[in-house]
Write an enzyme that holds these catalytic residues in place. Structure first.
Site, PDB file in Angstrom:
ATOM      1  N   CYS A  82     -73.578 -51.510 -40.150  1.00 22.90           N
ATOM      2  CA  CYS A  82     -73.272 -52.855 -40.817  1.00 22.90           C
ATOM      3  C   CYS A  82     -74.766 -53.562 -41.173  1.00 22.90           C
ATOM      4  CB  CYS A  82     -72.409 -53.917 -39.890  1.00 22.90           C
ATOM      5  SG  CYS A  82     -71.696 -55.188 -40.945  1.00 22.90           S
ATOM      6  N   HIS A 187     -67.864 -50.885 -39.190  1.00 21.44           N
ATOM      7  CA  HIS A 187     -68.300 -50.560 -37.810  1.00 21.44           C
ATOM      8  C   HIS A 187     -67.354 -49.489 -37.290  1.00 21.44           C
ATOM      9  CE1 HIS A 187     -70.336 -54.727 -37.092  1.00 21.44           C
ATOM     10  NE2 HIS A 187     -69.542 -55.036 -38.364  1.00 21.44           N
ATOM     11  N   GLU A 189     -67.495 -48.457 -34.474  1.00 25.04           N
ATOM     12  CA  GLU A 189     -67.145 -48.758 -32.897  1.00 25.04           C
ATOM     13  C   GLU A 189     -66.026 -49.867 -33.104  1.00 25.04           C
ATOM     14  OE1 GLU A 189     -69.636 -52.521 -34.259  1.00 25.04           O
ATOM     15  OE2 GLU A 189     -69.754 -50.175 -34.510  1.00 25.04           O
TER      16      GLU A 189
END
Length: 207
Positions: A82, A187, A189
């Site tokens: 990001c 992202h 994650e």
């Protein structure tokens, strides 16, 4: 393998740690120079404004020089996430003009989207990439969704650095790669199974 998530005070570090733990890898959140030096791989996270992030890095004496050496001279694999990806750029035009790390010949510009797309870009978007791109191995191009949160985007001066795009009122950079440097605007994650697969691909790749 040791993974160091760079702690400079502006990162989404907990969710990244959880993601690595979920796929069976140990990651440490650290600003300790010895730990960063010893790590096999580095992750540069980031949330917030570009200028604030660069100030935070510069405020930690010696950190900028260490990161430059590890990434550009030692060629240690680095994953930007990001805002972390945007920091790879030469310059950003977010709330003024700010110099970045300069690891890629790229600039950060405001998202200029056609309606009904909105800014900030928040939510799930499909990402398109070459079927032989190792970072997305096992993931279908144009069909896999990833989670985005951003108001600015990267424009690469060298088209070879661009490896994935998404459509949000126009074509937007989703992932870049040059040598040991890899980064995603989305992202991983927070992108559930698709993001976890991408992290596994990054860890498995021999740089």
């Amino acid at each position: 393998m040791t993974i160091a998530i760079i702690d400079y005070g502006m990162g989404n570090v907990r969710s990244l740690m959880n993601a690595f733990e979920y796929i069976g890898e140990d990651a440490v959140v650290t600003a300790d120079f010895d730990e960063l030096e010893a790590a096999d791989r580095l992750v540069l996270p980031g949330v917030g404004a570009f200028g604030d992030a660069m100030k935070a890095i510069e405020a930690r004496e010696g950190l900028r020089a260490l990161l430059d050496r590890l990434a550009m001279e030692d060629k240690k694999p680095v994953l930007g996430v990001c805002l972390g990806m945007q920091l790879f750029a030469r310059v950003s035009h977010e709330h003024g003009t700010h110099q970045g790390l300069g690891w890629l010949d790229a600039e950060i510009l405001p998202l200029d989207v056609a309606p009904p797309a909105k800014v900030p870009h928040v939510g799930w978007n499909a990402v398109s990439f070459s079927p032989d791109e190792w970072l997305f191995k096992g993931l279908p191009s144009g069909e896999s969704d990833y989670y985005f949160v951003h108001s600015f985007h990267m424009v690469c001066q060298d088209p070879q650095d661009l490896i994935a795009t998404t459509d949000h009122g126009g074509t937007v950079t989703a992932a870049v790669r040059r040598g040991n440097l890899t980064a995603t605007q989305f992202h991983p994650e927070k992108s559930q199974d698709n993001g976890l697969q991408l992290l596994q691909n990054w860890l498995a790749h021999e740089f």
